[in-house]
Design an enzyme around this catalytic site. Structure first.
Site, PDB file in Angstrom:
ATOM      1  N   GLY A  46      59.968  44.526  35.364  1.00 43.04           N
ATOM      2  CA  GLY A  46      61.288  44.989  35.767  1.00 43.04           C
ATOM      3  C   GLY A  46      61.386  46.466  35.453  1.00 43.04           C
ATOM      4  O   GLY A  46      60.661  46.969  34.582  1.00 43.04           O
ATOM      5  N   GLN A  51      65.349  54.687  33.895  1.00 38.01           N
ATOM      6  CA  GLN A  51      64.101  54.769  33.122  1.00 38.01           C
ATOM      7  C   GLN A  51      63.108  55.759  33.715  1.00 38.01           C
ATOM      8  O   GLN A  51      62.169  56.168  33.046  1.00 38.01           O
ATOM      9  CB  GLN A  51      63.431  53.395  33.039  1.00 38.01           C
ATOM     10  CG  GLN A  51      64.174  52.404  32.167  1.00 38.01           C
ATOM     11  CD  GLN A  51      63.414  51.100  32.088  1.00 38.01           C
ATOM     12  OE1 GLN A  51      63.500  50.275  32.977  1.00 38.01           O
ATOM     13  NE2 GLN A  51      62.645  50.917  31.022  1.00 38.01           N
ATOM     14  N   HIS A 131      68.552  42.420  31.443  1.00 40.48           N
ATOM     15  CA  HIS A 131      67.993  43.577  30.726  1.00 40.48           C
ATOM     16  C   HIS A 131      68.106  44.837  31.591  1.00 40.48           C
ATOM     17  O   HIS A 131      68.520  45.898  31.109  1.00 40.48           O
ATOM     18  CB  HIS A 131      66.524  43.268  30.380  1.00 40.48           C
ATOM     19  CG  HIS A 131      65.788  44.383  29.702  1.00 40.48           C
ATOM     20  ND1 HIS A 131      65.349  44.310  28.392  1.00 40.48           N
ATOM     21  CD2 HIS A 131      65.385  45.593  30.150  1.00 40.48           C
ATOM     22  CE1 HIS A 131      64.733  45.438  28.069  1.00 40.48           C
ATOM     23  NE2 HIS A 131      64.732  46.241  29.125  1.00 40.48           N
ATOM     24  N   HIS A 135      70.420  48.533  31.408  1.00 43.53           N
ATOM     25  CA  HIS A 135      69.942  49.922  31.536  1.00 43.53           C
ATOM     26  C   HIS A 135      70.901  50.752  32.391  1.00 43.53           C
ATOM     27  O   HIS A 135      71.080  51.943  32.149  1.00 43.53           O
ATOM     28  CB  HIS A 135      68.558  49.954  32.200  1.00 43.53           C
ATOM     29  CG  HIS A 135      67.410  49.805  31.246  1.00 43.53           C
ATOM     30  ND1 HIS A 135      67.176  50.671  30.205  1.00 43.53           N
ATOM     31  CD2 HIS A 135      66.400  48.900  31.197  1.00 43.53           C
ATOM     32  CE1 HIS A 135      66.078  50.302  29.548  1.00 43.53           C
ATOM     33  NE2 HIS A 135      65.585  49.213  30.124  1.00 43.53           N
TER      34      HIS A 135
HETATM   35 NI    NI Z   1      63.867  48.161  29.510  1.00 45.62          NI
END
Ligand code: NI
Length: 173
Positions: A46, A51, A131, A135
């Site tokens: 993922g 990110q 998750h 983010h």
């Molecule tokens: Ni992560």
């Protein structure tokens, strides 16, 4: 398709609330392609756009045999049950912890073409989606650990830094 640099714990972009995608433009398509390349290069299952330095509400979720799924402006509209399981994060290499998540979720999003979609997920896929959605709101898995565990991890990161070359782990998100 370039592999993008994965931002690490301490980078302020990981703490920002990502902006909704207004339209699926060629730039968004390019971002999706680059994210895909990056996720597989990093052996992740993922990845969220922040990110890789893109503060937009886009995530990728590996869907096993069906391959990766791009979700734009994803939202959990229904959830059931709770389950604990181990998580890691490509942005916090070398650290893992047990996180409580919903067992089952219903998700609404746009697909890579900008078409609305809704689906249900459970087990590992539900965990990955939760998750990655975190983010998009600047939340990291360590924020969901018991305070004692979280403080221990933070102290270790402050003292030793993050490993340059963390061993790949089957559960890095
Ligand atoms: Ni992560």
């Amino acid at each position: 398709m370039p592999v993008l640099n994965v931002r690490r714990y301490g980078d302020p972009i990981l703490r920002q609330k990502a902006q909704p995608v207004e339209a699926v433009t060629p730039e968004i398509r390019q971002a999706l392609a680059d994210m895909l390349e990056t996720m597989y290069h990093q052996v992740g299952i993922g990845l969220a756009a922040p990110q890789v330095g893109i503060s937009l509400r886009i995530i990728l979720v590996d869907d096993g045999p069906r391959g990766p799924r791009a979700l734009i402006n994803p939202a959990i509209v229904e959830q059931r049950g709770t389950v604990r399981g181990e998580e890691g994060c490509l942005s916090i290499p070398g650290f893992f912890g047990e996180v409580e998540r919903s067992e089952w979720v219903r998700v609404e999003a746009l697909d890579a073409e900008g078409r609305p979609l809704t689906f249900e997920a459970k087990g590992l896929q539900a965990r990955v989606i939760q998750h990655e959605l975190d983010h998009l709101d600047g939340v990291l898995f360590i924020d969901r650990l018991p305070p004692v565990t979280r403080d221990r991890m933070k102290k270790k990161i402050q003292k030793d830094g993050l490993p340059e070359d963390a061993p790949h782990h089957a559960f890095a998100l």
